[in-house]
Design an enzyme around this catalytic site. Structure first.
Site, mmCIF file in Angstrom:
data_model
loop_
_atom_site.group_PDB
_atom_site.id
_atom_site.type_symbol
_atom_site.label_atom_id
_atom_site.label_comp_id
_atom_site.label_asym_id
_atom_site.label_seq_id
_atom_site.Cartn_x
_atom_site.Cartn_y
_atom_site.Cartn_z
ATOM 1 N N CYS A 2 51.528 16.188 -25.137
ATOM 2 C CA CYS A 2 52.461 17.459 -25.455
ATOM 3 C C CYS A 2 53.663 16.979 -26.056
ATOM 4 O O CYS A 2 54.217 16.015 -25.687
ATOM 5 C CB CYS A 2 52.966 18.456 -24.536
ATOM 6 S SG CYS A 2 51.543 19.247 -23.478
ATOM 7 N N ARG A 27 50.458 13.843 -30.009
ATOM 8 C CA ARG A 27 50.602 13.821 -28.633
ATOM 9 C C ARG A 27 49.824 15.168 -27.919
ATOM 10 O O ARG A 27 49.604 15.227 -26.576
ATOM 11 C CB ARG A 27 52.185 14.100 -28.205
ATOM 12 C CG ARG A 27 53.280 12.957 -28.718
ATOM 13 C CD ARG A 27 54.578 13.472 -28.216
ATOM 14 N NE ARG A 27 54.677 13.367 -26.743
ATOM 15 C CZ ARG A 27 54.740 12.261 -26.223
ATOM 16 N NH1 ARG A 27 55.264 11.063 -26.771
ATOM 17 N NH2 ARG A 27 54.972 12.163 -24.762
ATOM 18 N N TRP A 74 48.840 19.986 -25.494
ATOM 19 C CA TRP A 74 47.433 19.259 -25.051
ATOM 20 C C TRP A 74 47.280 20.178 -23.827
ATOM 21 O O TRP A 74 47.959 19.892 -22.641
ATOM 22 C CB TRP A 74 47.520 18.065 -24.900
ATOM 23 C CG TRP A 74 46.109 17.414 -24.763
ATOM 24 C CD1 TRP A 74 45.402 16.996 -25.602
ATOM 25 C CD2 TRP A 74 45.599 17.146 -23.429
ATOM 26 N NE1 TRP A 74 44.292 16.463 -25.042
ATOM 27 C CE2 TRP A 74 44.302 16.557 -23.580
ATOM 28 C CE3 TRP A 74 46.102 17.135 -22.128
ATOM 29 C CZ2 TRP A 74 43.485 16.147 -22.770
ATOM 30 C CZ3 TRP A 74 45.023 16.919 -21.017
ATOM 31 C CH2 TRP A 74 43.893 16.225 -21.537
ATOM 32 N N ASN A 98 56.330 19.444 -20.832
ATOM 33 C CA ASN A 98 55.348 18.507 -20.970
ATOM 34 C C ASN A 98 55.167 17.758 -19.363
ATOM 35 O O ASN A 98 55.945 17.437 -18.833
ATOM 36 C CB ASN A 98 55.460 17.281 -21.790
ATOM 37 C CG ASN A 98 54.808 15.931 -21.755
ATOM 38 O OD1 ASN A 98 53.666 15.867 -21.437
ATOM 39 N ND2 ASN A 98 55.317 14.856 -22.198
ATOM 40 N N GLY A 99 53.940 18.040 -19.096
ATOM 41 C CA GLY A 99 53.752 17.357 -17.823
ATOM 42 C C GLY A 99 52.746 18.489 -16.769
ATOM 43 O O GLY A 99 52.059 19.472 -17.451
ATOM 44 N N GLU A 477 35.401 -1.997 -26.762
ATOM 45 C CA GLU A 477 36.306 -1.283 -27.546
ATOM 46 C C GLU A 477 35.819 -0.742 -28.873
ATOM 47 O O GLU A 477 36.261 0.456 -29.459
ATOM 48 C CB GLU A 477 37.569 -2.334 -27.932
ATOM 49 C CG GLU A 477 38.577 -2.025 -28.844
ATOM 50 C CD GLU A 477 39.325 -0.618 -28.706
ATOM 51 O OE1 GLU A 477 39.192 -0.227 -27.577
ATOM 52 O OE2 GLU A 477 40.042 -0.138 -29.407
ATOM 53 N N LYS A 481 35.947 3.244 -30.042
ATOM 54 C CA LYS A 481 36.616 3.671 -31.147
ATOM 55 C C LYS A 481 35.430 4.490 -31.946
ATOM 56 O O LYS A 481 35.851 5.590 -32.477
ATOM 57 C CB LYS A 481 36.852 2.307 -32.091
ATOM 58 C CG LYS A 481 38.078 2.362 -32.987
ATOM 59 C CD LYS A 481 39.270 1.924 -32.226
ATOM 60 C CE LYS A 481 39.592 2.784 -31.239
ATOM 61 N NZ LYS A 481 40.802 2.373 -30.358
ATOM 62 N N GLU A 484 35.061 7.605 -30.239
ATOM 63 C CA GLU A 484 36.302 8.805 -30.293
ATOM 64 C C GLU A 484 36.792 9.530 -31.792
ATOM 65 O O GLU A 484 36.922 10.603 -31.703
ATOM 66 C CB GLU A 484 37.634 8.229 -29.626
ATOM 67 C CG GLU A 484 38.405 7.188 -30.435
ATOM 68 C CD GLU A 484 39.643 6.519 -29.722
ATOM 69 O OE1 GLU A 484 40.294 7.421 -29.571
ATOM 70 O OE2 GLU A 484 39.982 5.535 -29.840
ATOM 71 N N HIS A 500 17.856 -4.753 -17.699
ATOM 72 C CA HIS A 500 17.905 -4.137 -16.507
ATOM 73 C C HIS A 500 17.841 -2.517 -16.505
ATOM 74 O O HIS A 500 18.276 -1.765 -15.513
ATOM 75 C CB HIS A 500 18.867 -4.606 -15.687
ATOM 76 C CG HIS A 500 18.979 -6.105 -15.651
ATOM 77 N ND1 HIS A 500 18.076 -6.450 -14.768
ATOM 78 C CD2 HIS A 500 19.530 -7.076 -16.363
ATOM 79 C CE1 HIS A 500 18.008 -8.009 -14.861
ATOM 80 N NE2 HIS A 500 19.058 -8.137 -15.854
ATOM 81 N N LYS A 600 47.594 11.412 -28.178
ATOM 82 C CA LYS A 600 48.102 9.879 -28.324
ATOM 83 C C LYS A 600 48.605 9.477 -26.967
ATOM 84 O O LYS A 600 48.686 8.150 -26.477
ATOM 85 C CB LYS A 600 49.077 9.820 -29.412
ATOM 86 C CG LYS A 600 49.511 8.225 -29.791
ATOM 87 C CD LYS A 600 48.526 7.608 -30.491
ATOM 88 C CE LYS A 600 48.749 6.146 -30.547
ATOM 89 N NZ LYS A 600 47.583 5.451 -31.186
HETATM 90 C C1 F6R Z 1 41.844 4.886 -27.742
HETATM 91 C C2 F6R Z 1 43.256 4.760 -27.086
HETATM 92 C C3 F6R Z 1 43.239 4.979 -25.684
HETATM 93 C C4 F6R Z 1 44.647 4.415 -25.307
HETATM 94 C C5 F6R Z 1 44.898 4.603 -23.675
HETATM 95 C C6 F6R Z 1 45.938 3.881 -23.125
HETATM 96 O O1 F6R Z 1 41.953 4.575 -29.226
HETATM 97 O O2 F6R Z 1 44.151 4.798 -27.945
HETATM 98 O O3 F6R Z 1 42.074 4.626 -25.087
HETATM 99 O O4 F6R Z 1 44.635 2.935 -25.486
HETATM 100 O O5 F6R Z 1 44.840 6.092 -23.613
HETATM 101 O O6 F6R Z 1 47.190 4.247 -23.924
HETATM 102 P P1 F6R Z 1 48.420 3.505 -23.839
HETATM 103 O O7 F6R Z 1 48.039 2.197 -24.685
HETATM 104 O O8 F6R Z 1 49.603 4.046 -24.639
HETATM 105 O O9 F6R Z 1 48.738 3.180 -22.320
#
Ligand code: F6R
Length: 605
Positions: A2, A27, A74, A98-99, A477, A481, A484, A500, A600
């Site tokens: 948020c 956010r 969010w 937010n929370g 990773e 990517k 998502e 396996h 984010k």
């Molecule tokens: C994926 C992504 C997330 C963050 C995760 C941790 O692209 O960005 O998986 O890596 O939410 O976020 P931070 O790095 O801000 O702790």
């Protein structure tokens, strides 16, 4: 999660807030709203959808006024709909949050709120409790409310009879505030503040900030005034735009050579890794008996690369623990365990809580954080900032490669502090690290070729990714990517593990992305590729330039990675995987920067 904004001053509050909400939208972006307090009383405009939808909703409405609060959501409690969008109003109180208020059910009962609430949110309950305690003294109402709450919160509050004033309080969830040329502003993060001023402060937990057009006052919960500790943001506004790219994700991928360079170069002195600016004593790196990396998502994947590097080169045991699981697995950390917390935002609550726990166990700690002054940086004993600049796209790219860059530096410094490497080995390692930005540039110059390769999985339902060792770490990773941003189901598998079970899913035409960059694993990896090919898989192979492939290896798609020493190959290979995900998403016409259901900054557990 948020985004929160509040402004009071001479400017047009609605315009300032709508512009800021766009910057904060990463956010959370399922609904948005603003409340304006002015001559015409309180006006609330909110709607499910993006900030763009809120702008439409504001057209033709009375949006004049100089004081207001705004929110981009969010959803946690209550679905995505207009009523659940913030701000929430109860009695004389309007607030954004937010929370998560964990005890909202108990509070609903205690203050007889059933039947009086219009939304399904925990936030409206908090507004009702503030209103319950409000007798004309905002500080007292906020203090008494906060003492009743369990959970995390960042609130910005308006009272009907306190014109031009915004009150803010927080626990865990962030709030920063600043004086603008014509008033005062608060926000969840500096992104919305830097267009006005580089000077800001982080609202301390359980303190109340009172914003008015004349400035900001800070009080502790017992009402005593406190000095504000100002900081300077080092992000300029220019860094925040898309810079001519259609999406932030592409811009941020393209910025990686510079971001990595700016992360590495200030930490190399006389050719050696150097953390004296960060004040990290060699003893911390030399004396630990084991390392525990805590992080989530992409940052955790960076930790996996760090584990491989440190175990191979330093010979000490490294655990990488998902921060969200850390507390539930009876963590064993102590004074001999160096805890490394990795986080782009520095606000991920699971990482923050795990770090606090480790510190309480006496573990020395280093955090690798991108956002200056973030909570994780403040809680950690030492902090190394990745100089990636603002990362706006929800999918992390440049934060990841700069986290890797820091892990290379840490590995080298640790080796030096322990006297493990000869001068020649250290020099060779550092030379190779310094080559990374140029090698990334080389990869980025081939982005159109990568775009064409991405076409091979554009219509896929499932994509498998296989590799061993370091290659496997980066495929985790790469797979995240792809999932998502493109919504294609994808799994990364250690190649040897396929047999396996998972190989049962490989059938005619299943797309498989294979990465082969480690000499010592090459022949085994190629055998694993043959195994999936003989079950009909279509393989896209990423392999070093100049590596011989046998006739009949039957690989329809091969991308040649610029050569580096094996431990560094993860850098160019990761960028190729990022670009594949990016192009699949943009070619599908998706909102690359704001994938569904995500945010984010993850400030809820
Ligand atoms: C994926 C992504 C997330 C963050 C995760 C941790 O692209 O960005 O998986 O890596 O939410 O976020 P931070 O790095 O801000 O702790």
């Amino acid at each position: 999660m948020c985004g929160i904004i509040g402004y009071t001053g001479k400017g047009n509050a609605a315009k300032i807030m709508l512009d800021a909400l766009e910057l904060l939208e990463y956010r959370g972006y399922d609904s948005a709203g603003i409340a304006l307090l002015g001559g015409n009383g309180m006006r609330i405009l909110k709607s499910a959808g993006r900030v763009g939808d809120l702008r439409k909703r504001c057209k033709g409405q009375d949006t004049g006024g100089h004081c207001g609060i705004g929110h981009t959501r969010w959803a946690t409690h209550g679905g995505v709909c207009d009523q659940n969008a913030h701000p929430h109003r109860f009695g004389r109180v309007t607030l954004i949050h937010n929370g998560i208020i964990e005890n909202y059910k108990e509070l609903t009962e205690k203050y007889h709120l059933a039947g009086k609430l219009r939304s399904q949110t925990d936030t409206e309950v908090a507004a009702a409790v503030v209103d319950h305690f409000y007798t004309g003294d905002p500080y007292s109402a906020i203090r008494r409310t906060v003492l009743k709450l369990k959970g995390t919160f960042a609130f910005a509050v308006l009272f009907d009879d306190q014109p031009d004033k915004i009150f803010a309080v927080r626990n865990v969830s962030p709030i920063v505030a600043a004086i603008t040329p014509d008033g005062a502003i608060l926000s969840s993060d500096v992104a919305a503040i830097v267009p006005f001023t580089p000077d800001y402060f982080v609202l301390p937990e359980f303190h109340v900030a009172a914003l008015s057009p004349a400035g900001i006052e800070l009080f502790d919960l017992s009402g005593d005034r406190e000095e504000i500790v100002w900081q300077k943001a080092d992000w300029d506004v220019g860094q925040s735009g898309k810079g001519g790219y259609p999406f932030y994700m592409e811009k941020e991928i393209m910025e990686q050579p510079k971001a990595v360079q700016e992360t590495i170069l200030p930490r190399i002195r006389d050719g050696r890794p150097d953390f004296s600016e960060e004040g990290i004593p060699d003893r911390v790196l030399a004396e630990c008996k084991r390392i525990c990396v805590i992080a989530c998502g992409t940052a955790m994947h960076a930790g996996l690369v760090g584990k491989s590097l440190i175990q191979a080169m330093i010979g000490i045991h490294v655990d990488v623990v998902m921060a969200s699981e850390f507390m539930y697995n009876d963590p064993v950390v102590d004074g001999e365990t160096l805890v490394i917390a990795i986080s782009q935002s520095g606000e991920t609550i699971d990482t923050l809580e795990a770090l606090k726990f480790a510190r309480a166990c006496g573990s020395p700690s280093i955090s690798i954080v991108n956002v200056r002054g973030a909570s994780i940086a403040r809680v950690s004993e030492y902090v190394i900032y990745t100089n990636a600049g603002p990362e706006i796209a929800v999918a992390s790219t440049k934060a990841y490669t700069t986290q890797l860059a820091v892990l290379y530096l840490l590995t080298a410094r640790m080796a030096a502090a322990r006297g493990l490497w000869s001068e020649k080995t250290l020099e060779g390692f550092m030379q190779e690290l310094k080559r990374v930005p140029d090698v990334l540039k080389q990869v980025l110059q081939t982005k159109e070729e990568i775009h064409r390769l991405a076409g091979a999985i554009l219509h896929a339902r499932d994509v498998f990714m296989i590799g061993r060792g370091l290659d496997y770490s980066i495929l985790l990773e790469g797979s995240l990517k792809l999932k998502e941003v493109s919504y294609i189901h994808s799994e990364a598998y250690a190649s040897g593990e396929l047999k396996h079970g998972t190989i049962a899913l490989i059938t005619e035409d299943t797309p498989v992305i294979a990465v082969v960059t480690q000499e010592k694993l090459k022949s085994k990896e190629l055998s694993n590729i043959r195994e999936v090919q003989s079950r009909g898989a279509r393989v896209l192979l990423l392999i070093k330039e100049g590596e011989a492939l046998e006739e009949g290896e039957g690989l329809s798609c091969v991308y040649r990675l610029p050569r580096m020493e094996d431990p560094f190959m993860v850098m160019p290979a990761s960028v190729v995987l990022q670009l594949i995900a990016y192009y699949v998403s943009s070619d599908k016409g998706l909102d690359v920067d704001k994938p569904r259901n995500l945010a984010k900054v993850v400030t809820v557990e």
